[in-house]
Scaffold this motif. Structure first.
Motif, PDB file in Angstrom:
ATOM      1  N   ALA A   1       0.698  -1.339  -0.443  1.00 56.80           N
ATOM      2  CA  ALA A   1      -0.209   0.165  -0.121  1.00 56.80           C
ATOM      3  C   ALA A   1       0.953   0.833  -0.025  1.00 56.80           C
ATOM      4  N   ALA A   2       2.301   0.946   0.695  1.00 57.59           N
ATOM      5  CA  ALA A   2       2.790   2.295   0.414  1.00 57.59           C
ATOM      6  C   ALA A   2       3.476   2.411  -0.533  1.00 57.59           C
ATOM      7  N   ASN A   3       4.059   1.398  -0.881  1.00 52.75           N
ATOM      8  CA  ASN A   3       4.680   2.091  -2.610  1.00 52.75           C
ATOM      9  C   ASN A   3       3.513   2.330  -3.250  1.00 52.75           C
ATOM     10  N   TRP A   4       2.580   1.613  -3.727  1.00 57.48           N
ATOM     11  CA  TRP A   4       1.390   1.839  -4.135  1.00 57.48           C
ATOM     12  C   TRP A   4       0.913   3.666  -4.348  1.00 57.48           C
ATOM     13  N   HIS A   5       1.153   4.192  -2.887  1.00 52.54           N
ATOM     14  CA  HIS A   5       1.342   5.492  -3.079  1.00 52.54           C
ATOM     15  C   HIS A   5       2.760   6.121  -3.251  1.00 52.54           C
ATOM     16  N   ARG A   6       2.705   5.685  -2.882  1.00 53.30           N
ATOM     17  CA  ARG A   6       5.015   6.407  -3.429  1.00 53.30           C
ATOM     18  C   ARG A   6       4.536   6.517  -5.052  1.00 53.30           C
ATOM     19  N   ALA A   7       3.572   5.176  -5.487  1.00 54.74           N
ATOM     20  CA  ALA A   7       3.783   5.272  -7.359  1.00 54.74           C
ATOM     21  C   ALA A   7       3.137   6.515  -7.716  1.00 54.74           C
ATOM     22  N   ARG A   8       1.950   6.571  -7.093  1.00 53.97           N
ATOM     23  CA  ARG A   8       0.397   7.838  -7.858  1.00 53.97           C
ATOM     24  C   ARG A   8       1.714   9.106  -7.297  1.00 53.97           C
ATOM     25  N   ILE A   9       2.602   9.157  -6.630  1.00 52.15           N
ATOM     26  CA  ILE A   9       2.898   9.936  -6.491  1.00 52.15           C
ATOM     27  C   ILE A   9       3.857  11.069  -7.222  1.00 52.15           C
ATOM     28  N   MET A  10       5.166  10.035  -7.957  1.00 51.69           N
ATOM     29  CA  MET A  10       6.416   9.712  -8.540  1.00 51.69           C
ATOM     30  C   MET A  10       7.663   9.296  -7.993  1.00 51.69           C
ATOM     31  N   LEU A  11       6.956   8.592  -6.901  1.00 46.81           N
ATOM     32  CA  LEU A  11       8.490   8.776  -6.300  1.00 46.81           C
ATOM     33  C   LEU A  11       8.657   6.983  -6.128  1.00 46.81           C
ATOM     34  N   PRO A  12      10.499   7.172  -6.084  1.00 46.05           N
ATOM     35  CA  PRO A  12      11.046   6.131  -6.699  1.00 46.05           C
ATOM     36  C   PRO A  12       9.933   4.644  -4.900  1.00 46.05           C
ATOM     37  N   LEU A  13      10.182   3.532  -5.844  1.00 49.10           N
ATOM     38  CA  LEU A  13       9.218   2.081  -4.760  1.00 49.10           C
ATOM     39  C   LEU A  13      10.775   1.655  -3.994  1.00 49.10           C
ATOM     40  N   ASP A  14      10.307   1.202  -2.836  1.00 47.24           N
ATOM     41  CA  ASP A  14      10.837   0.664  -1.838  1.00 47.24           C
ATOM     42  C   ASP A  14      10.754  -0.548  -1.827  1.00 47.24           C
ATOM     43  N   PRO A  15      11.936  -1.720  -2.282  1.00 48.43           N
ATOM     44  CA  PRO A  15      11.964  -2.528  -2.490  1.00 48.43           C
ATOM     45  C   PRO A  15      10.833  -4.234  -1.302  1.00 48.43           C
ATOM     46  N   ILE A  16      10.500  -4.917  -1.754  1.00 48.36           N
ATOM     47  CA  ILE A  16       9.861  -5.234  -0.503  1.00 48.36           C
ATOM     48  C   ILE A  16      10.299  -6.841  -0.902  1.00 48.36           C
ATOM     49  N   LEU A  17      10.483  -7.456   0.899  1.00 44.27           N
ATOM     50  CA  LEU A  17      11.374  -8.557   0.793  1.00 44.27           C
ATOM     51  C   LEU A  17      10.675  -9.733   0.060  1.00 44.27           C
ATOM     52  N   PRO A  18      10.890 -10.828  -0.487  1.00 42.54           N
ATOM     53  CA  PRO A  18      10.672 -12.099  -1.492  1.00 42.54           C
ATOM     54  C   PRO A  18       9.552 -12.484  -0.330  1.00 42.54           C
ATOM     55  N   LEU A  19       8.512 -14.028  -0.489  1.00 45.95           N
ATOM     56  CA  LEU A  19       7.988 -14.666   0.073  1.00 45.95           C
ATOM     57  C   LEU A  19       9.717 -15.699   0.281  1.00 45.95           C
ATOM     58  N   PRO A  20       9.326 -15.765   2.147  1.00 50.79           N
ATOM     59  CA  PRO A  20      10.450 -17.386   1.822  1.00 50.79           C
ATOM     60  C   PRO A  20      10.086 -18.358   1.654  1.00 50.79           C
TER      61      PRO A  20
END
Length: 81
Positions: free
Chosen positions: A62-81
């Motif tokens: 959700a945080a990355n969705w909001h970052r994308a909407r205001i054209m900020l770089p996305l933060d990496p998200i860890l993969p499924l272990p």
């Protein structure tokens, strides 16, 4: 990417909040809120893995969705272990 599933999020996507999952020639748009496929298709096993990943990382997605909407770089998200 995890278990061969590629996750993508695009800055120009329109609501509802979602991301794209690609796996073995399948493509799907997945709801961040529910983890369910809202367009396209994934095999059942890949769909279950994506839902589990969303449950763990919903707030980050959700945080990355909001970052994308205001054209900020996305933060990496860890993969499924």
């Amino acid at each position: 990417m995890f278990y061969g599933i590629v996750i993508q999020m695009f800055i120009n996507d329109h609501p509802p909040p979602r991301f794209h999952a690609l796996y073995a020639g399948y493509r799907a748009k997945v709801s961040i809120e529910t983890g369910l496929v809202i367009a396209g298709k994934l095999p059942p096993h890949a769909s279950r893995l994506v839902r589990r990943w969303v449950e763990i990382h919903r707030a980050e997605l959700a945080a990355n969705w909001h970052r994308a909407r205001i054209m900020l770089p996305l933060d990496p998200i860890l993969p499924l272990p």
